[in-house]
Scaffold this motif. Structure first.
Motif, PDB file in Angstrom:
ATOM      1  N   CYS A 185     -73.994   8.470 -27.846  1.00  0.00           N
ATOM      2  CA  CYS A 185     -74.609   7.777 -28.975  1.00  0.00           C
ATOM      3  C   CYS A 185     -74.680   8.730 -30.161  1.00  0.00           C
ATOM      4  O   CYS A 185     -75.132   9.863 -30.010  1.00  0.00           O
TER       5      CYS A 185
ATOM      6  N   VAL B 167     -81.001   2.633 -25.773  1.00  0.00           N
ATOM      7  CA  VAL B 167     -80.281   3.275 -24.661  1.00  0.00           C
ATOM      8  C   VAL B 167     -81.230   4.067 -23.757  1.00  0.00           C
ATOM      9  O   VAL B 167     -80.909   4.333 -22.597  1.00  0.00           O
TER      10      VAL B 167
ATOM     11  N   LYS C 283     -77.056   9.912 -20.881  1.00  0.00           N
ATOM     12  CA  LYS C 283     -76.756   9.796 -22.299  1.00  0.00           C
ATOM     13  C   LYS C 283     -76.541  11.150 -22.957  1.00  0.00           C
ATOM     14  O   LYS C 283     -77.262  12.098 -22.680  1.00  0.00           O
TER      15      LYS C 283
END
Length: 354
Positions: free
Chosen positions: A169, A278, A286
């Motif tokens: 991300c 997320v 992540k």
């Protein structure tokens, strides 16, 4: 406080007068001159030596893009483009970022916008911010050939292996188009994770940005579409005017776009909302990246990500950030694992890829 000197470049006398009236209301800005076209702008830059320029894109004799290229090569000065929202205007804005523009403001209604007052505050803020950018951070020439990075032996060795699926991300703002280009063009097409991106940018311009990044990257870059299942090796850019979130389904992680929820930190899309979304995913590890941009959007989302214990956070260093606001806020919140120069961010991401 010493005022920053502004040169206004526009072929319309009405627009020059209007932009001057807006910028003159700022206590930190002083309009020192005007230019009527690109050629005139080059001469006026030499004469006035401004701290910042506002540059119209569409002008006779020499347009804003050609003038910007000469200025960035010979007398680099922070520049804010004034762009139309037409297809050609959005494409030219992306070209301006590649040449070296710091930021842009979209004219609300064409070349001569009688309603320019709608974006008065935005214009003042962006010119003030651009005027503070260090000349050394304006990169005159960039634009990598993505295929030169396809060989994964160029990547550093993996320093830490995780067992779950990965999700990357990225959040960025002012200076972001250049930063995204530097990062995405280094990632190999074989990257074993999807990439979700929030770039602060209004509706219409994100599609052009995605298309431009797609043409120079090995990975696929596209504007995110609501309801699609995200796939490895594809970067999904949040459309302007929509928050980007994801939810877990039986088919995989699904994109959810929202243009109803209010803006966060003055932005829609918001980096915080992406990161918070997320953080709720249970079966994904992540890698979050926060790069150049004003303000602190993304920091609260990073706090939630780190509370889960399944995330690594990379922040762009002060040395390369066009505007150090967003990375600085994240670093000061103690939620960053690695601080990297822009050129090292992709390599840092790849350390966590299987």
């Amino acid at each position: 406080m010493k005022k920053r000197k502004v040169l206004i470049v526009d072929d319309s006398a009405f627009m020059r007068k209007l932009v001057k009236s807006f910028l003159s209301s700022s206590p930190s800005l002083e309009v020192i001159g005007f230019a009527r076209n690109g050629q005139d702008a080059i001469e006026k830059v030499k004469e006035y030596q401004p701290d910042v320029i506002t540059m119209d894109v569409e002008m006779p004799k020499m347009n804003g893009l050609k003038a910007l290229k000469v200025i960035m090569e010979e007398y680099p000065i922070p520049t804010v483009m004034l762009s139309s929202t037409t297809d050609e205007g959005t494409e030219n804005t992306m070209k301006a970022f590649e040449i070296g523009a710091i930021d842009f403001v979209a004219k609300p209604s064409g070349t001569i916008s009688l309603d320019l007052d709608k974006i008065k505050d935005e214009l003042i803020d962006k010119v003030e911010n651009a005027s503070k950018v260090q000349i050394s951070k304006i990169i005159k020439h960039y634009g990598h050939k993505a295929n030169q990075f396809e060989n994964k032996t160029n990547m550093p060795p993996i320093v830490e292996k995780w067992n779950k699926e990965k999700l990357i991300c990225i959040g960025t703002s002012t200076g972001g188009p250049r930063a995204l280009q530097e990062v995405l063009t280094v990632l190999p097409s074989s990257i074993n994770a999807p990439i979700l991106i929030v770039q602060h940018m209004p509706a219409g311009f994100t599609k052009s940005l995605a298309q431009r990044l797609n043409t120079i990257s090995s990975i696929e870059v596209k504007e995110a579409e609501s309801g699609e299942i995200i796939k490895k090796g594809i970067a999904y850019l949040a459309p302007g005017g929509y928050h980007l979130t994801v939810e877990e389904t039986m088919e995989g992680l699904k994109v959810v776009l929202d243009n109803i929820k209010p803006s966060r930190n003055g932005h829609r899309p918001s980096v915080d909302i992406l990161f918070e979304s997320v953080s709720k995913l249970l079966n994904v590890q992540k890698i979050a990246v926060v790069m150049t941009g004003m303000g602190s959007d993304g920091t609260k989302g990073l706090v939630k990500l780190k509370q889960k214990g399944d995330s690594k956070v990379i922040a762009e260093s002060k040395e390369t950030s066009i505007v150090y606001g967003m990375p600085k806020a994240a670093i000061e919140a103690n939620v960053v694992d690695h601080v990297e120069k822009l050129g090292n961010i992709a390599h840092s991401v790849m350390k966590y890829m299987p």
